[in-house]
Design a protein around this motif. Structure first.
Motif, mmCIF file in Angstrom:
data_model
loop_
_atom_site.group_PDB
_atom_site.id
_atom_site.type_symbol
_atom_site.label_atom_id
_atom_site.label_comp_id
_atom_site.label_asym_id
_atom_site.label_seq_id
_atom_site.Cartn_x
_atom_site.Cartn_y
_atom_site.Cartn_z
ATOM 1 N N ASP A 177 0.869 -1.287 0.004
ATOM 2 C CA ASP A 177 0.017 -0.110 0.004
ATOM 3 C C ASP A 177 0.857 1.278 0.099
ATOM 4 O O ASP A 177 0.294 2.419 -0.058
ATOM 5 C CB ASP A 177 -0.985 0.093 1.330
ATOM 6 C CG ASP A 177 -1.588 -1.201 1.318
ATOM 7 O OD1 ASP A 177 -2.300 -1.578 0.260
ATOM 8 O OD2 ASP A 177 -1.939 -1.897 2.226
ATOM 9 N N TYR A 178 2.254 1.189 -0.083
ATOM 10 C CA TYR A 178 2.884 2.417 0.104
ATOM 11 C C TYR A 178 2.903 3.059 -1.116
ATOM 12 O O TYR A 178 2.741 4.579 -0.654
ATOM 13 C CB TYR A 178 4.404 1.856 0.233
ATOM 14 C CG TYR A 178 5.398 3.138 0.254
ATOM 15 C CD1 TYR A 178 5.426 3.934 1.543
ATOM 16 C CD2 TYR A 178 6.084 3.437 -0.865
ATOM 17 C CE1 TYR A 178 6.259 4.791 1.258
ATOM 18 C CE2 TYR A 178 6.845 4.774 -0.903
ATOM 19 C CZ TYR A 178 6.978 5.343 0.495
ATOM 20 O OH TYR A 178 7.811 6.569 0.349
ATOM 21 N N GLU A 179 2.856 2.924 -2.136
ATOM 22 C CA GLU A 179 2.840 3.903 -3.226
ATOM 23 C C GLU A 179 1.534 4.920 -3.064
ATOM 24 O O GLU A 179 1.775 6.222 -3.268
ATOM 25 C CB GLU A 179 2.900 3.255 -4.706
ATOM 26 C CG GLU A 179 3.987 2.370 -4.787
ATOM 27 C CD GLU A 179 3.911 1.840 -6.171
ATOM 28 O OE1 GLU A 179 3.882 2.791 -7.240
ATOM 29 O OE2 GLU A 179 4.016 0.714 -6.532
ATOM 30 N N ASN A 180 0.440 4.169 -2.755
ATOM 31 C CA ASN A 180 -0.786 5.055 -2.766
ATOM 32 C C ASN A 180 -0.745 5.925 -1.716
ATOM 33 O O ASN A 180 -0.979 7.060 -1.623
ATOM 34 C CB ASN A 180 -2.160 4.013 -2.844
ATOM 35 C CG ASN A 180 -2.370 3.731 -4.006
ATOM 36 O OD1 ASN A 180 -1.898 4.219 -5.109
ATOM 37 N ND2 ASN A 180 -3.056 2.509 -3.975
ATOM 38 N N ALA A 181 -0.300 5.516 -0.339
ATOM 39 C CA ALA A 181 -0.283 6.157 0.894
ATOM 40 C C ALA A 181 0.691 7.477 0.825
ATOM 41 O O ALA A 181 0.528 8.362 1.417
ATOM 42 C CB ALA A 181 0.072 5.311 1.879
ATOM 43 N N ALA A 182 2.155 6.911 0.294
ATOM 44 C CA ALA A 182 3.197 8.164 0.106
ATOM 45 C C ALA A 182 2.546 9.269 -1.019
ATOM 46 O O ALA A 182 2.797 10.503 -0.523
ATOM 47 C CB ALA A 182 4.096 7.439 -0.522
ATOM 48 N N ALA A 183 1.912 8.995 -1.963
ATOM 49 C CA ALA A 183 1.279 9.860 -2.850
ATOM 50 C C ALA A 183 -0.018 10.874 -2.170
ATOM 51 O O ALA A 183 0.140 11.989 -2.192
ATOM 52 C CB ALA A 183 0.513 9.215 -4.012
ATOM 53 N N LYS A 184 -0.735 10.133 -1.314
ATOM 54 C CA LYS A 184 -1.651 10.816 -0.594
ATOM 55 C C LYS A 184 -1.192 11.697 0.412
ATOM 56 O O LYS A 184 -1.626 12.758 0.725
ATOM 57 C CB LYS A 184 -2.729 10.004 -0.027
ATOM 58 C CG LYS A 184 -3.847 10.456 0.855
ATOM 59 C CD LYS A 184 -4.788 9.341 1.359
ATOM 60 C CE LYS A 184 -6.008 9.919 2.100
ATOM 61 N NZ LYS A 184 -6.820 8.932 2.574
ATOM 62 N N ALA A 185 0.074 11.340 0.995
ATOM 63 C CA ALA A 185 0.719 12.139 1.962
ATOM 64 C C ALA A 185 1.316 13.046 1.510
ATOM 65 O O ALA A 185 2.128 13.884 2.318
ATOM 66 C CB ALA A 185 1.384 11.158 3.103
ATOM 67 N N GLY A 186 1.956 13.110 0.310
ATOM 68 C CA GLY A 186 2.813 14.147 -0.244
ATOM 69 C C GLY A 186 4.220 13.874 -0.098
ATOM 70 O O GLY A 186 4.917 14.838 0.332
ATOM 71 N N ARG A 187 4.608 12.512 0.334
ATOM 72 C CA ARG A 187 6.103 12.172 0.881
ATOM 73 C C ARG A 187 6.987 12.339 -0.110
ATOM 74 O O ARG A 187 6.808 12.293 -1.458
ATOM 75 C CB ARG A 187 5.955 10.639 1.279
ATOM 76 C CG ARG A 187 5.003 10.421 2.209
ATOM 77 C CD ARG A 187 5.369 10.840 3.553
ATOM 78 N NE ARG A 187 6.747 10.443 4.165
ATOM 79 C CZ ARG A 187 7.190 10.780 5.279
ATOM 80 N NH1 ARG A 187 6.616 11.681 6.066
ATOM 81 N NH2 ARG A 187 8.280 10.209 5.687
ATOM 82 N N ALA A 188 8.020 12.985 0.125
ATOM 83 C CA ALA A 188 9.262 13.314 -0.812
ATOM 84 C C ALA A 188 10.368 12.134 -0.456
ATOM 85 O O ALA A 188 11.084 12.362 0.451
ATOM 86 C CB ALA A 188 9.881 14.710 -0.543
ATOM 87 N N ALA A 189 10.061 11.050 -0.933
ATOM 88 C CA ALA A 189 10.823 10.042 -0.944
ATOM 89 C C ALA A 189 12.211 9.927 -1.110
ATOM 90 O O ALA A 189 12.356 10.619 -2.505
ATOM 91 C CB ALA A 189 9.955 8.730 -1.452
ATOM 92 N N PRO A 190 13.231 9.012 -0.740
ATOM 93 C CA PRO A 190 14.359 9.271 -1.259
ATOM 94 C C PRO A 190 14.723 8.598 -2.687
ATOM 95 O O PRO A 190 15.546 8.691 -3.172
ATOM 96 C CB PRO A 190 15.215 8.611 0.058
ATOM 97 C CG PRO A 190 14.300 7.598 0.788
ATOM 98 C CD PRO A 190 13.001 8.390 0.724
ATOM 99 N N LEU A 191 13.792 7.677 -2.897
ATOM 100 C CA LEU A 191 13.693 6.754 -4.263
ATOM 101 C C LEU A 191 12.339 6.934 -4.721
ATOM 102 O O LEU A 191 11.374 7.566 -4.026
ATOM 103 C CB LEU A 191 14.276 5.317 -3.787
ATOM 104 C CG LEU A 191 15.402 5.019 -3.321
ATOM 105 C CD1 LEU A 191 15.571 3.540 -2.934
ATOM 106 C CD2 LEU A 191 16.631 5.466 -4.163
#
Length: 686
Positions: free
Chosen positions: A153-167
């Protein structure tokens, strides 16, 4: 202690908290308003009045230091058996107790740092990453686990939270999944898995849940604005169907959303518990009215959900100096000026340990390390790592344990210093960086050995090792001497007499990657936290260029708009003490005084002065004795110029002594009675 005695000395709002002995209770507590005092008195009052036994209370907070402080206060209030722990410590204690009964065998090994396991997971996923990327990736996995996000579920959750991921999100998800597989394969627990497993054990084993809920019936959660969904899950599991819960927090100090924390549980508490008592603490006992006014100004511009629960502080302390706002040509000039001002504060009587320089990111520390070294101002770097978790401290304790049966126990301090010298403790500190941080840790251990020997004459190496063991268990780190250099996040929960907030430019405050409105608001709250760390002296500064000679195209932080003087010509910092407030006239000839020593004396160096030489001799002898007792240089007690000024003016009251430059409130409180006695005055006369 009698129940009514527990309530002595509380203000009306703190008293309301203490008397609200049944939950649910929500305490909205502003910075410096005495929240720890209120909740520890509430617990002690509930115990003393028979509402709950000591062993039935579980008080939870977020740092080992805060938990230790809470236990210390509860002991003083007659409730020494109350459990005050971090979420992780409480969970580990419960897992360790029940694991052999429900699973059998030893508890899975706890992994305190994810980086090595993340590196293995990255290699398994075909990625070659540097240490910085691995550290950032470990933080991203922590966020995912704290918010109950699974790898799939990470991809959707990160997009929803506006995460600036290192990768890329897909790569993060792949490494996250490999990390979890490796962790389970090697029978390892990380901190998040430990909380999740504790909640699972309680959910799946009714007998275990019943035993825990029978034991703990009365819950208090401090810093509730920092709770993550995973921590809330465990708290709900502990509570079951009960609601005897008191939560304490400040929406204005929500600065850890990047770790998964959310203020929603605090701000929505009365929605989840419609019958909850909500009490606000707004009387600020920490900071001067000038600092409080600026803090209210910073947070008064807040927007969004947290702004609806904003607390406006009401200062309780006497007036102090106005906060200063200063623009510098470049970062080097800013750091040099801050170091010089820190030196001046120390000269005027502020202890080095009561001074802090706070910046947005640790990468900003380098020019300050260099400037403080050049200025001869001692400093310590404060990071996220706990003292007893540092590699050099663990190494030192291991070596000291090996030497605890040394024959020459009488020379314990010498033996400790000899061992520490072998791993890097030199007579003088290195210039800066990691070498300086390592040296400070070893120097703190050496000083602790001297303190133990002074307090317990004849203490052996075994005694010292036992002291270290007890301190490590309680995370009671020795005090490091020197001004503090720290990030704003690392400063949370701390306070100093003097605070320098530096590097306050657009792109740094708010940070450049704060893209959303809520991320910008969190940056505002971070500045608010920085402002509220100061008790008396506060200086805010920024540099117009990065390097000397560079383009001066930087702008001060938008958060200072309307709070700082609008004209650049008015942006000079108001001085922290009278010694910097303008041309002080000589009391003999009337000429303006420019040298610091002359301003302390109140006269030109070559103007005649009438003073009691015998008094000056007595003051010098007293200072020498204080210096030996405190193990500090004589000038740290009082400089020669200050002693001379005291001898010349022969103050007869605390007010007269405090008016002498170089004395100040801190030294007046510490040495006033002794100095007035030497001057022939009655220390209690005013």
């Amino acid at each position: 202690m009698e129940a009514d005695q527990v309530l002595d000395g509380l203000d009306p709002e703190q008293l309301a908290v203490a008397r609200a002995v049944r939950g649910p209770v929500c305490v909205l507590a502003g910075a410096g308003t005495g929240k720890t005092r209120a909740i520890t008195h509430r617990i002690a009052y509930a115990v003393a009045s028979g509402v709950v036994p000591e062993t039935g209370v579980l008080a939870v907070t977020f740092t080992a230091r805060a938990a230790a402080e809470m236990r210390t206060r509860l002991r003083a209030l007659g409730a020494p058996r109350v459990q005050a722990r971090t979420f992780h410590a409480a969970a580990l204690r419960q897992l360790g107790f029940f694991w052999p009964k429900i699973v059998g065998g030893p508890l899975p090994r706890l992994v305190e740092s994810k980086v090595r396991l993340v590196a293995d997971a990255a290699r398994t996923s075909g990625l070659a990453l540097g240490r910085t990327e691995l550290r950032d990736l470990a933080s991203e996995i922590e966020w995912a686990k704290a918010t109950q996000t699974r790898p799939e579920d990470y991809e959707n959750a990160a997009a929803k939270a506006g995460r600036a991921a290192p990768l890329g999100p897909r790569e993060v998800a792949r490494v996250f999944e490999a990390y979890e597989e490796l962790r389970r394969e090697h029978n390892l627990l990380d901190f998040e898995a430990m909380l999740e497993l504790t909640a699972a054990v309680l959910t799946e084993h009714a007998d275990v849940a019943a035993q825990v809920r029978e034991q703990y019936r009365y819950f208090v959660v401090d810093e509730y604005q920092d709770v993550s969904p995973l921590q809330q899950l465990l708290l709900d599991t502990w509570l079951g169907e009960r609601d005897d819960l008191c939560v304490v927090g400040d929406p204005n100090q929500t600065i850890y959303s990047f770790t998964g924390a959310t203020p929603g549980y605090l701000t929505g508490f009365s929605v989840r518990h419609p019958d909850a008592a909500v009490i606000r603490l707004v009387r600020d006992y920490r900071s001067t009215p000038q600092v409080v006014r600026l803090a209210n100004g910073v947070i008064g511009q807040a927007r969004g959900a947290a702004a609806r629960h904003r607390l406006e502080l009401v200062a309780q302390r006497p007036d102090g100096p106005e906060p200063g706002f200063t623009a510098y040509d470049d970062e080097v000039a800013e750091a040099s000026a801050v170091a010089a001002k820190a030196a001046a504060l120390i000269e005027s009587g502020v202890p080095a340990r009561e001074i802090a320089v706070l910046f947005r990111v640790n990468a900003q520390s380098e020019p300050y390390e260099q400037a403080f070294t050049d200025a001869g101002v001692p400093y310590v770097m404060r990071g996220a790592d706990r003292f007893f978790d540092r590699a050099e401290v663990r190494q030192a304790i291991h070596l000291l344990q090996g030497a605890r049966r040394a024959d020459d126990d009488a020379a314990m301090v010498v033996a400790v210093r000899h061992i520490l010298a072998g791993i890097g403790l030199s007579p003088e500190p290195p210039g800066g960086g990691s070498a300086r941080a390592r040296w400070e840790s070893l120097a703190a251990l050496a000083q602790l050995a001297e303190d133990v020997a002074a307090e317990h004459p004849g203490a052996t190496m075994a005694d010292f090792v036992e002291e270290l063991r007890a301190r490590a268990a309680a995370q009671h780190a020795p005090e490091l001497e020197g001004a503090t250099l720290a990030s704003l996040h690392a400063a949370k929960g701390l306070e100093w007499d003097a605070v320098f907030l530096v590097g306050l430019t657009e792109g740094m405050m708010p940070i450049v990657y704060a893209d959303t409105a809520e991320q910008v608001e969190e940056e505002r709250r971070l500045l608010y936290v920085g402002v509220t760390r100061a008790r008396e002296h506060l200086a805010l500064s920024w540099s117009l260029a990065r390097s000397p000679g560079g383009r001066k195209n930087r702008r001060p932080s938008r958060f200072l708009d309307g709070l700082r003087p609008a004209s650049p010509s008015l942006a000079a910092e108001r001085p922290p003490r009278r010694a910097f407030s303008g041309p002080q006239p000589c009391r003999v000839c009337g000429q303006p005084l420019t040298a610091a020593a002359e301003r302390k004396l109140g006269r030109c160096a070559d103007c005649p002065a009438d003073y009691d030489e015998a008094l000056l001799d007595r003051l010098r002898e007293w200072r020498a004795a204080e210096s030996r007792e405190q193990k500090v240089p004589a000038y740290v007690v009082f400089t020669d110029a200050t002693l001379q000024a005291i001898a010349e003016r022969a103050p007869s009251s605390a007010a007269e002594l405090g008016a002498i430059p170089g004395v100040g409130a801190v030294k007046l409180n510490r040495y006033g009675a002794a100095v007035l006695g030497l001057c022939g005055a009655d220390p209690a006369g005013d």
